[in-house]
Design a protein around this motif. Sequence first.
Motif, PDB file in Angstrom:
ATOM      1  N   ASP A  17      29.567-115.261 -67.412  1.00  5.21           N
ATOM      2  CA  ASP A  17      28.874-115.612 -66.176  1.00  5.21           C
ATOM      3  C   ASP A  17      27.413-115.158 -66.221  1.00  5.21           C
ATOM      4  OD1 ASP A  17      28.808-112.874 -65.633  1.00  5.21           O
ATOM      5  OD2 ASP A  17      30.332-112.960 -64.071  1.00  5.21           O
ATOM      6  N   GLN A  18      26.734-115.250 -65.082  1.00  3.64           N
ATOM      7  CA  GLN A  18      25.311-114.914 -65.028  1.00  3.64           C
ATOM      8  C   GLN A  18      25.033-113.437 -65.291  1.00  3.64           C
ATOM      9  OE1 GLN A  18      27.288-115.655 -62.326  1.00  3.64           O
ATOM     10  NE2 GLN A  18      26.184-115.356 -60.397  1.00  3.64           N
ATOM     11  N   TYR A  19      26.077-112.603 -65.252  1.00  4.71           N
ATOM     12  CA  TYR A  19      25.898-111.170 -65.508  1.00  4.71           C
ATOM     13  C   TYR A  19      26.402-110.772 -66.899  1.00  4.71           C
ATOM     14  CZ  TYR A  19      25.203-111.410 -60.526  1.00  4.71           C
ATOM     15  OH  TYR A  19      24.743-111.771 -59.283  1.00  4.71           O
ATOM     16  N   GLY A  20      26.780-111.780 -67.717  1.00  4.72           N
ATOM     17  CA  GLY A  20      27.254-111.503 -69.062  1.00  4.72           C
ATOM     18  C   GLY A  20      28.721-111.087 -69.106  1.00  4.72           C
ATOM     19  N   GLN A  21      29.436-111.207 -67.963  1.00  5.48           N
ATOM     20  CA  GLN A  21      30.858-110.863 -67.913  1.00  5.48           C
ATOM     21  C   GLN A  21      31.678-112.069 -68.361  1.00  5.48           C
ATOM     22  OE1 GLN A  21      31.866-107.660 -66.795  1.00  5.48           O
ATOM     23  NE2 GLN A  21      29.663-107.364 -66.898  1.00  5.48           N
ATOM     24  N   LYS A  22      32.718-111.824 -69.162  1.00  2.77           N
ATOM     25  CA  LYS A  22      33.582-112.906 -69.642  1.00  2.77           C
ATOM     26  C   LYS A  22      34.294-113.564 -68.457  1.00  2.77           C
ATOM     27  CE  LYS A  22      37.339-113.737 -72.970  1.00  2.77           C
ATOM     28  NZ  LYS A  22      37.409-115.106 -72.592  1.00  2.77           N
ATOM     29  N   VAL A  23      34.335-114.874 -68.461  1.00  2.55           N
ATOM     30  CA  VAL A  23      35.065-115.623 -67.439  1.00  2.55           C
ATOM     31  C   VAL A  23      36.411-115.990 -68.051  1.00  2.55           C
ATOM     32  CG1 VAL A  23      35.079-117.651 -65.942  1.00  2.55           C
ATOM     33  CG2 VAL A  23      32.909-116.488 -66.454  1.00  2.55           C
ATOM     34  N   ALA A  24      37.452-115.269 -67.646  1.00  2.83           N
ATOM     35  CA  ALA A  24      38.787-115.444 -68.227  1.00  2.83           C
ATOM     36  C   ALA A  24      39.386-116.782 -67.810  1.00  2.83           C
ATOM     37  CB  ALA A  24      39.691-114.302 -67.779  1.00  2.83           C
ATOM     38  N   ALA A  25      40.094-117.409 -68.750  1.00  2.00           N
ATOM     39  CA  ALA A  25      40.751-118.690 -68.484  1.00  2.00           C
ATOM     40  C   ALA A  25      41.702-118.578 -67.297  1.00  2.00           C
ATOM     41  CB  ALA A  25      41.492-119.160 -69.729  1.00  2.00           C
ATOM     42  N   GLU A  26      42.395-117.415 -67.180  1.00  2.00           N
ATOM     43  CA  GLU A  26      43.355-117.239 -66.069  1.00  2.00           C
ATOM     44  C   GLU A  26      42.659-117.345 -64.709  1.00  2.00           C
ATOM     45  OE1 GLU A  26      43.182-113.914 -68.331  1.00  2.00           O
ATOM     46  OE2 GLU A  26      43.577-115.729 -69.460  1.00  2.00           O
ATOM     47  N   GLU A  83      17.483-114.886 -68.107  1.00  2.00           N
ATOM     48  CA  GLU A  83      16.859-115.983 -67.360  1.00  2.00           C
ATOM     49  C   GLU A  83      17.856-116.596 -66.360  1.00  2.00           C
ATOM     50  OE1 GLU A  83      14.254-120.037 -68.240  1.00  2.00           O
ATOM     51  OE2 GLU A  83      15.087-118.932 -69.941  1.00  2.00           O
ATOM     52  N   LEU A  84      19.117-116.720 -66.775  1.00  2.00           N
ATOM     53  CA  LEU A  84      20.161-117.253 -65.887  1.00  2.00           C
ATOM     54  C   LEU A  84      20.417-116.281 -64.737  1.00  2.00           C
ATOM     55  CD1 LEU A  84      22.287-119.414 -65.240  1.00  2.00           C
ATOM     56  CD2 LEU A  84      23.882-118.156 -66.696  1.00  2.00           C
ATOM     57  N   LYS A  85      20.499-115.002 -65.052  1.00  2.00           N
ATOM     58  CA  LYS A  85      20.719-113.976 -64.033  1.00  2.00           C
ATOM     59  C   LYS A  85      19.576-113.997 -63.024  1.00  2.00           C
ATOM     60  CE  LYS A  85      21.364-109.037 -63.425  1.00  2.00           C
ATOM     61  NZ  LYS A  85      20.606-107.849 -63.721  1.00  2.00           N
ATOM     62  N   SER A  86      18.367-114.048 -63.511  1.00  2.00           N
ATOM     63  CA  SER A  86      17.173-114.052 -62.671  1.00  2.00           C
ATOM     64  C   SER A  86      17.131-115.294 -61.767  1.00  2.00           C
ATOM     65  CB  SER A  86      15.933-113.995 -63.566  1.00  2.00           C
ATOM     66  OG  SER A  86      14.783-114.239 -62.826  1.00  2.00           O
ATOM     67  N   ALA A  87      17.400-116.464 -62.344  1.00  3.94           N
ATOM     68  CA  ALA A  87      17.390-117.720 -61.572  1.00  3.94           C
ATOM     69  C   ALA A  87      18.476-117.687 -60.492  1.00  3.94           C
ATOM     70  CB  ALA A  87      17.595-118.912 -62.497  1.00  3.94           C
ATOM     71  N   SER A  88      19.661-117.194 -60.849  1.00  2.00           N
ATOM     72  CA  SER A  88      20.773-117.107 -59.892  1.00  2.00           C
ATOM     73  C   SER A  88      20.415-116.178 -58.739  1.00  2.00           C
ATOM     74  CB  SER A  88      22.042-116.581 -60.583  1.00  2.00           C
ATOM     75  OG  SER A  88      22.414-117.422 -61.641  1.00  2.00           O
ATOM     76  N   GLU A  89      19.796-115.046 -59.064  1.00  2.00           N
ATOM     77  CA  GLU A  89      19.414-114.077 -58.026  1.00  2.00           C
ATOM     78  C   GLU A  89      18.304-114.631 -57.141  1.00  2.00           C
ATOM     79  OE1 GLU A  89      18.644-110.524 -60.314  1.00  2.00           O
ATOM     80  OE2 GLU A  89      20.789-110.001 -60.356  1.00  2.00           O
ATOM     81  N   LYS A  90      17.341-115.335 -57.747  1.00  2.00           N
ATOM     82  CA  LYS A  90      16.232-115.928 -56.993  1.00  2.00           C
ATOM     83  C   LYS A  90      16.749-116.900 -55.940  1.00  2.00           C
ATOM     84  CE  LYS A  90      12.635-116.111 -60.067  1.00  2.00           C
ATOM     85  NZ  LYS A  90      12.024-116.854 -61.138  1.00  2.00           N
ATOM     86  N   LEU A  91      17.775-117.658 -56.306  1.00  2.00           N
ATOM     87  CA  LEU A  91      18.344-118.639 -55.386  1.00  2.00           C
ATOM     88  C   LEU A  91      19.405-118.021 -54.459  1.00  2.00           C
ATOM     89  CD1 LEU A  91      16.818-120.593 -57.293  1.00  2.00           C
ATOM     90  CD2 LEU A  91      18.702-122.169 -56.972  1.00  2.00           C
ATOM     91  N   GLY A  92      19.733-116.751 -54.691  1.00  2.00           N
ATOM     92  CA  GLY A  92      20.698-116.070 -53.825  1.00  2.00           C
ATOM     93  C   GLY A  92      22.137-116.488 -54.072  1.00  2.00           C
ATOM     94  N   ILE A  93      22.454-116.911 -55.278  1.00  2.00           N
ATOM     95  CA  ILE A  93      23.811-117.372 -55.599  1.00  2.00           C
ATOM     96  C   ILE A  93      24.761-116.174 -55.648  1.00  2.00           C
ATOM     97  CG2 ILE A  93      25.263-118.472 -57.360  1.00  2.00           C
ATOM     98  CD1 ILE A  93      22.791-120.166 -58.112  1.00  2.00           C
ATOM     99  N   LYS A  94      25.838-116.258 -54.850  1.00  2.00           N
ATOM    100  CA  LYS A  94      26.819-115.172 -54.796  1.00  2.00           C
ATOM    101  C   LYS A  94      28.108-115.511 -55.546  1.00  2.00           C
ATOM    102  CE  LYS A  94      25.156-113.065 -50.552  1.00  2.00           C
ATOM    103  NZ  LYS A  94      24.550-113.828 -49.512  1.00  2.00           N
ATOM    104  N   PHE A  95      28.287-116.782 -55.916  1.00  2.00           N
ATOM    105  CA  PHE A  95      29.490-117.200 -56.644  1.00  2.00           C
ATOM    106  C   PHE A  95      29.223-117.141 -58.149  1.00  2.00           C
ATOM    107  CE2 PHE A  95      27.115-120.796 -54.934  1.00  2.00           C
ATOM    108  CZ  PHE A  95      26.810-121.539 -56.063  1.00  2.00           C
ATOM    109  N   THR A  96      30.261-117.310 -58.937  1.00  2.00           N
ATOM    110  CA  THR A  96      30.159-117.235 -60.392  1.00  2.00           C
ATOM    111  C   THR A  96      29.384-118.422 -60.952  1.00  2.00           C
ATOM    112  OG1 THR A  96      32.251-116.049 -60.538  1.00  2.00           O
ATOM    113  CG2 THR A  96      31.521-117.166 -62.532  1.00  2.00           C
ATOM    114  N   VAL A  97      28.423-118.122 -61.808  1.00  2.00           N
ATOM    115  CA  VAL A  97      27.677-119.166 -62.516  1.00  2.00           C
ATOM    116  C   VAL A  97      28.072-119.069 -63.984  1.00  2.00           C
ATOM    117  CG1 VAL A  97      25.397-120.003 -63.202  1.00  2.00           C
ATOM    118  CG2 VAL A  97      25.736-119.072 -60.903  1.00  2.00           C
TER     119      VAL A  97
END
Length: 154
Positions: free
Chosen positions: A27-36, A88-102
């Motif tokens: 995700d935008q924070y570098g955390q693995k997005v598990a298939a489950e 860059e993804l983390k920064s863009a997500s934060e700039k737009l105020g995205i609270k869900f997983t990207v």
Amino acid sequence: MARQLAAALAIIGTLLLSGCGNDYGVDQYGQKVAAERVDKQWLVLNYWAEWCGPCRTEIPELNALAEGLKGQPVSVLGVNFDNVQGEELKSASEKLGIKFTVLAQNPAEIFDLPRSEGLPVTYIIDDQGKVREQLMGEQTAAGVMAKLEALRGH
């Protein structure tokens, strides 16, 4: 030696098993997005970009939708249209105020998504991984929720 071999086989077995399901990357924070977390759930998959005005307006609606869907087998996920990665993804997500997983990795191939030239675009994908709806343009939380409920038969 036998104990080391058993440990090595256990690790290999775990790695092989974790290969089951789809790989959604990080995700935008570098955390693995598990298939489950994604498979066998309904998905609201939104493509956005920093330069897209309607995307900026739509983000708070999607945040509200994600909040309203907590505890249900539905996930709101974002994908950056320009495929920016890492910081860059983390920064863009934060700039737009995205609270869900990207998702850093575009799942278009996994879900066989049609290529969209316009933004924003949101796909509703059922719990079998089938695209049920392509919503072009800016969406509201209420509008997407109504579509989801109709598709899910609620």
